[in-house]
Design a protein around this motif. Structure first.
Motif, PDB file in Angstrom:
ATOM      1  N   THR A   1      60.587  49.342  70.121  1.00 21.44           N
ATOM      2  CA  THR A   1      59.457  49.790  71.310  1.00 21.44           C
ATOM      3  C   THR A   1      60.091  49.325  72.567  1.00 21.44           C
ATOM      4  N   ASP A   2      60.191  47.965  72.857  1.00 23.20           N
ATOM      5  CA  ASP A   2      60.571  47.421  73.845  1.00 23.20           C
ATOM      6  C   ASP A   2      62.025  47.967  74.571  1.00 23.20           C
ATOM      7  N   ALA A   3      62.943  48.315  73.508  1.00 22.84           N
ATOM      8  CA  ALA A   3      64.054  48.808  73.974  1.00 22.84           C
ATOM      9  C   ALA A   3      64.041  50.223  74.534  1.00 22.84           C
ATOM     10  N   VAL A   4      63.252  51.135  73.953  1.00 19.12           N
ATOM     11  CA  VAL A   4      62.695  52.437  74.477  1.00 19.12           C
ATOM     12  C   VAL A   4      61.939  52.433  75.615  1.00 19.12           C
ATOM     13  N   MET A   5      61.151  51.328  75.789  1.00 13.90           N
ATOM     14  CA  MET A   5      60.158  51.081  76.977  1.00 13.90           C
ATOM     15  C   MET A   5      61.161  50.966  78.155  1.00 13.90           C
ATOM     16  N   GLU A   6      62.271  49.985  78.008  1.00 14.41           N
ATOM     17  CA  GLU A   6      63.200  49.534  78.911  1.00 14.41           C
ATOM     18  C   GLU A   6      63.912  50.670  79.488  1.00 14.41           C
ATOM     19  N   SER A   7      63.986  51.653  78.414  1.00  9.45           N
ATOM     20  CA  SER A   7      65.028  52.807  79.061  1.00  9.45           C
ATOM     21  C   SER A   7      64.268  53.776  80.051  1.00  9.45           C
ATOM     22  N   PHE A   8      63.032  53.754  80.166  1.00  6.41           N
ATOM     23  CA  PHE A   8      62.301  54.124  81.252  1.00  6.41           C
ATOM     24  C   PHE A   8      62.265  53.702  82.604  1.00  6.41           C
ATOM     25  N   GLN A   9      62.552  52.541  82.803  1.00  6.01           N
ATOM     26  CA  GLN A   9      62.196  51.604  84.137  1.00  6.01           C
ATOM     27  C   GLN A   9      62.532  52.352  85.346  1.00  6.01           C
ATOM     28  N   GLN A  10      63.572  53.202  85.159  1.00  5.80           N
ATOM     29  CA  GLN A  10      64.232  53.823  86.283  1.00  5.80           C
ATOM     30  C   GLN A  10      63.430  55.359  86.630  1.00  5.80           C
ATOM     31  N   THR A  11      62.540  55.638  85.901  1.00  8.55           N
ATOM     32  CA  THR A  11      61.868  56.768  85.960  1.00  8.55           C
ATOM     33  C   THR A  11      61.235  56.858  87.528  1.00  8.55           C
ATOM     34  N   GLY A  12      61.634  57.965  88.247  1.00 13.68           N
ATOM     35  CA  GLY A  12      61.295  58.159  89.543  1.00 13.68           C
ATOM     36  C   GLY A  12      59.721  58.576  89.647  1.00 13.68           C
TER      37      GLY A  12
ATOM     38  N   LEU B   1      55.122  60.555  85.064  1.00 11.24           N
ATOM     39  CA  LEU B   1      56.208  60.937  83.883  1.00 11.24           C
ATOM     40  C   LEU B   1      56.375  59.386  82.996  1.00 11.24           C
ATOM     41  N   ARG B   2      56.696  58.418  83.797  1.00  6.32           N
ATOM     42  CA  ARG B   2      56.997  57.167  83.259  1.00  6.32           C
ATOM     43  C   ARG B   2      55.818  56.494  82.416  1.00  6.32           C
ATOM     44  N   GLN B   3      54.628  56.662  83.021  1.00  7.34           N
ATOM     45  CA  GLN B   3      53.373  56.346  82.121  1.00  7.34           C
ATOM     46  C   GLN B   3      53.260  57.051  80.825  1.00  7.34           C
ATOM     47  N   VAL B   4      53.369  58.242  81.016  1.00  5.43           N
ATOM     48  CA  VAL B   4      53.544  59.361  79.865  1.00  5.43           C
ATOM     49  C   VAL B   4      54.414  58.815  78.809  1.00  5.43           C
TER      50      VAL B   4
ATOM     51  N   GLU C   1      56.064  56.141  78.443  1.00  4.55           N
ATOM     52  CA  GLU C   1      55.698  54.691  77.901  1.00  4.55           C
ATOM     53  C   GLU C   1      54.563  54.688  76.887  1.00  4.55           C
ATOM     54  N   SER C   2      53.539  55.470  77.276  1.00  2.13           N
ATOM     55  CA  SER C   2      52.277  55.427  76.384  1.00  2.13           C
ATOM     56  C   SER C   2      52.783  56.196  74.850  1.00  2.13           C
ATOM     57  N   LEU C   3      53.439  57.272  75.125  1.00  2.00           N
ATOM     58  CA  LEU C   3      54.049  58.102  74.184  1.00  2.00           C
ATOM     59  C   LEU C   3      54.699  57.050  73.227  1.00  2.00           C
ATOM     60  N   THR C   4      55.641  56.412  73.603  1.00  2.00           N
ATOM     61  CA  THR C   4      56.637  55.514  72.935  1.00  2.00           C
ATOM     62  C   THR C   4      55.670  54.595  72.231  1.00  2.00           C
ATOM     63  N   ARG C   5      54.714  53.867  72.829  1.00  3.32           N
ATOM     64  CA  ARG C   5      54.001  52.805  72.167  1.00  3.32           C
ATOM     65  C   ARG C   5      53.316  53.581  71.001  1.00  3.32           C
ATOM     66  N   HIS C   6      52.471  54.481  71.121  1.00  3.27           N
ATOM     67  CA  HIS C   6      51.665  55.029  69.997  1.00  3.27           C
ATOM     68  C   HIS C   6      52.563  55.662  69.044  1.00  3.27           C
ATOM     69  N   LEU C   7      53.691  56.241  69.312  1.00  4.53           N
ATOM     70  CA  LEU C   7      54.230  56.941  68.592  1.00  4.53           C
ATOM     71  C   LEU C   7      55.039  56.082  67.528  1.00  4.53           C
ATOM     72  N   HIS C   8      55.561  54.831  68.009  1.00  9.07           N
ATOM     73  CA  HIS C   8      56.243  53.824  67.366  1.00  9.07           C
ATOM     74  C   HIS C   8      55.129  53.071  66.348  1.00  9.07           C
ATOM     75  N   ASP C   9      54.070  52.881  66.737  1.00 10.19           N
ATOM     76  CA  ASP C   9      52.673  52.286  66.032  1.00 10.19           C
ATOM     77  C   ASP C   9      52.577  53.197  64.904  1.00 10.19           C
ATOM     78  N   PHE C  10      52.705  54.488  65.278  1.00  9.49           N
ATOM     79  CA  PHE C  10      52.304  55.369  64.133  1.00  9.49           C
ATOM     80  C   PHE C  10      53.452  55.434  62.987  1.00  9.49           C
TER      81      PHE C  10
END
Length: 287
Positions: free
Chosen positions: A9-20, A24-27, A29-38
């Protein structure tokens, strides 16, 4: 490197750090957290993951110009109604799902015209007013209306039986906010079950039925548009809608009337059903 269950999860979240785009970044990051938890929760096998990808692929392949299987999937999972509820009106008419059959443009019709081009057995008059939350009439409100026929089918489902635009109409309220049109009492019906969403319903032991209803989208200048239904009171499945869209405030009596004068005034024969209700729109909120 060294992507693991713990670091995923941290690795994928880090990949969105440069999202302008901050939203979109909020969406993402939240999608990644919830999907990985699922995924961690259910621990799918590789075969199950492949089946899930295959299911989503099949949903996409089922979509065309007159069928939106992804909307149907969103509907039966309650996501469509959850989004509507989060964005719904606090004072005006309650919103409900768009549904998968708002796929063609409704023909413009004059007030009082019929949207029933088949000559159904249960004629119906629908009338009411478009109002602001303070009770002020809203003239020139656009009302986009669509419904199934009395056998439970939309025009796009029966292109060889129903003429294009049957059960559809685009109306504008008069100078005092009044609207009225003729139609046929719609039937309850099953949502399409000939695709992957239908297979999912069968696998989970759920029925596919929706209670009888008429769809509306109302637009008025300076007010928030609303997408809603009018549900036929006492319709089968009124308490178990497959897409969770029924709200008690939208259930309406389609009252049987034998009034010959009213029938003549509306251009129908008695007896006929008459549904009366108002559509209330909230003022637009400045952005």
């Amino acid at each position: 490197m060294d992507f693991t269950v713990e670091t995923a999860t941290d690795a994928v979240m880090e990949s969105f750090q440069q999202t302008g785009n901050p939203r979109l970044r909020q969406v993402m990051e939240s999608l990644t957290r919830h999907l990985h938890d699922f995924v961690r929760d259910i621990e799918p096998t590789l075969k199950e993951w492949e089946e899930a990808i295959g299911f989503l692929t099949a949903v996409g392949k089922k979509c065309d110009d007159t069928r939106q299987e992804f909307v149907l999937l969103s509907d039966i999972l309650g996501v469509s109604m959850l989004v509507e509820s989060l964005n719904g009106s606090e004072e005006g008419t309650e919103s409900t799902v768009l549904g998968p059959f708002h796929m063609t443009e409704s023909p413009s019709r004059e007030l009082g015209a019929s949207i029933d081009l088949l000559g159904g057995n249960r004629p119906c008059v629908v009338s009411g007013r478009a109002l602001a939350t303070d009770g002020t009439p809203l003239p020139d409100t656009e009302l986009d209306v669509w419904q199934c026929d009395e056998d439970g089918f939309y025009d796009v489902q029966q292109p060889d039986v129903q003429p294009p635009g049957n059960g559809r109409g685009l109306f504008r309220t008069d100078g005092e906010g009044h609207f009225w049109f003729r139609t046929v009492v719609p039937s309850h019906y099953p949502i399409p079950t000939d695709g992957p969403v239908g297979d999912l319903l069968k696998a989970t032991g759920r029925h596919p039925y929706r209670p009888a209803h008429i769809h509306f989208i109302a637009h008025a200048e300076g007010h928030r548009p609303v997408t809603t239904h009018v549900f036929v009171a006492d319709s089968p499945y009124i308490d178990s809608d497959a897409v969770f869209a029924v709200k008690s405030g939208l259930i309406t009596e389609f009252t049987e009337s034998g009034d010959e004068q009213d029938a003549q005034r509306f251009g129908v024969s008695a007896p006929f059903a008459h549904a009366r209700f108002d559509i209330v729109l909230e003022p637009e909120t400045p952005q």
